[in-house]
Design a protein around this motif. Sequence first.
Motif, short mmCIF file in Angstrom:
data_model
loop_
_atom_site.label_atom_id
_atom_site.label_comp_id
_atom_site.label_asym_id
_atom_site.label_seq_id
_atom_site.Cartn_x
_atom_site.Cartn_y
_atom_site.Cartn_z
N TYR A 55 0.30 20.82 -55.13
CA TYR A 55 0.30 21.80 -56.22
C TYR A 55 -0.46 21.22 -57.41
O TYR A 55 -1.29 21.91 -58.03
CB TYR A 55 1.74 22.12 -56.61
N SER A 82 -2.06 32.52 -51.24
CA SER A 82 -0.67 32.07 -51.39
C SER A 82 0.25 32.86 -50.46
O SER A 82 1.20 32.30 -49.90
CB SER A 82 -0.22 32.25 -52.84
N GLY A 106 1.60 24.71 -51.70
CA GLY A 106 1.53 24.18 -53.06
C GLY A 106 0.13 24.19 -53.62
O GLY A 106 -0.10 24.58 -54.77
N GLY A 110 -1.32 26.47 -56.83
CA GLY A 110 -1.92 25.80 -57.98
C GLY A 110 -3.07 26.58 -58.59
O GLY A 110 -3.62 26.19 -59.62
#
Length: 391
Positions: A55, A82, A106, A110
């Motif tokens: 992330y 995502s 992750g 981000g």
Amino acid sequence: MQISFKLISILLVSMGIMVACNIYTFIPIYGEIASSLGIPSESVVVAGSSFTFFYACGLLTFANIADRFGKKEILVLGMLVSALSTALVMFSFDSWSLSFTRGLQGFCLGSFAPVAFSYTYDLFEGKRRTLLLALINSGFLFAGILGQLVSEWITGISHWTAVFIFFSIMYLFLFLMGKKILPGTPVSAYNYDRQPAIILFRLLQNRKLLMLYGIVFTLLSSFVVYYDSLTRFLSGKDALLLQTRLTGLIGVVLSLYTGRLLEKLGAYKTLFIGFAIAILSFVISYIYYYTVHPLFLMTSSILFVSSISLLIPTVITLIGDISKGERSQALSLYSFILLGGTSLAPLAAMKLGYLQSLALLVLCYTVNILLGSLLTIRSSGRFKEDSGGAK
């Protein structure tokens, strides 16, 4: 650009909440995942660390990509990838696949935080910008509690994999809404021919930014230490713990007034108000230790969340103003440092008792006051120099 501020704000805040929720989804269901996959609980914790690490890598990566390809495009496509990466988590079959899929998830998630902050700067000015920044960050704080509650509730009525089906559907919905609602912004050519590593190195040479980043490191990490120590201290008092957490969310309301405070008092005075509220909350928590009256605990929780709700948008405003043309990279570095502090906080908290944790928090915010004072002096000196030159 005729789309209403309210509609854009609702969408961005919703994205922020859904993204941040996945930072906390594993916390209440470590045992269920370990039992389902036949792996040790420690391996599930490692998978959580994999999420945090990648992330952070995503935070640094997507800000630079957004400058080249457009911030709306990255925000929207970020929701799509995502959705796909989140769905993959439910197909994990051992510790390695769990770490891999969580790490991929992750990295994709981000794509939101630094791009959303920079996008807000491009899209709005003045009170609207400050309010939206405050609301997005308040959403992050809200997600710290919501993510755990949703994860635990869904797992309780179904299976842990259903948690990631739910979030995958939410990201897909946000992708469709973002594609339709979010307006585009001009793509700047300011940093096209410069290496991101060089830009980040130059940002770290800015002493004012370094002081702000020092403050940033303690913000969400102190949030984790505060509630982690509280959770252990209130072990066996689940009702009081839940009540304290939910009551603390009242403090998010202060974020709605951050713009007014910044306008009337300025960023630096607002910063010190946030520090003072935080220290007051720690003192009240200390009093609770000896009185054991729930009112003190709830008041402390409200004040602490209020301080974080005030400090984060204030710090973001200062970083955005100081970094100017390199705002995207400066805010991606902000997000990276914020998360870095958050990932290290549990390691410190697990070895400290309740009173020791409070002492550590008071120390951190005393250092923050010192950094804020140095920052104010340096900014005042620069202001005088600029004014003298203008004359």
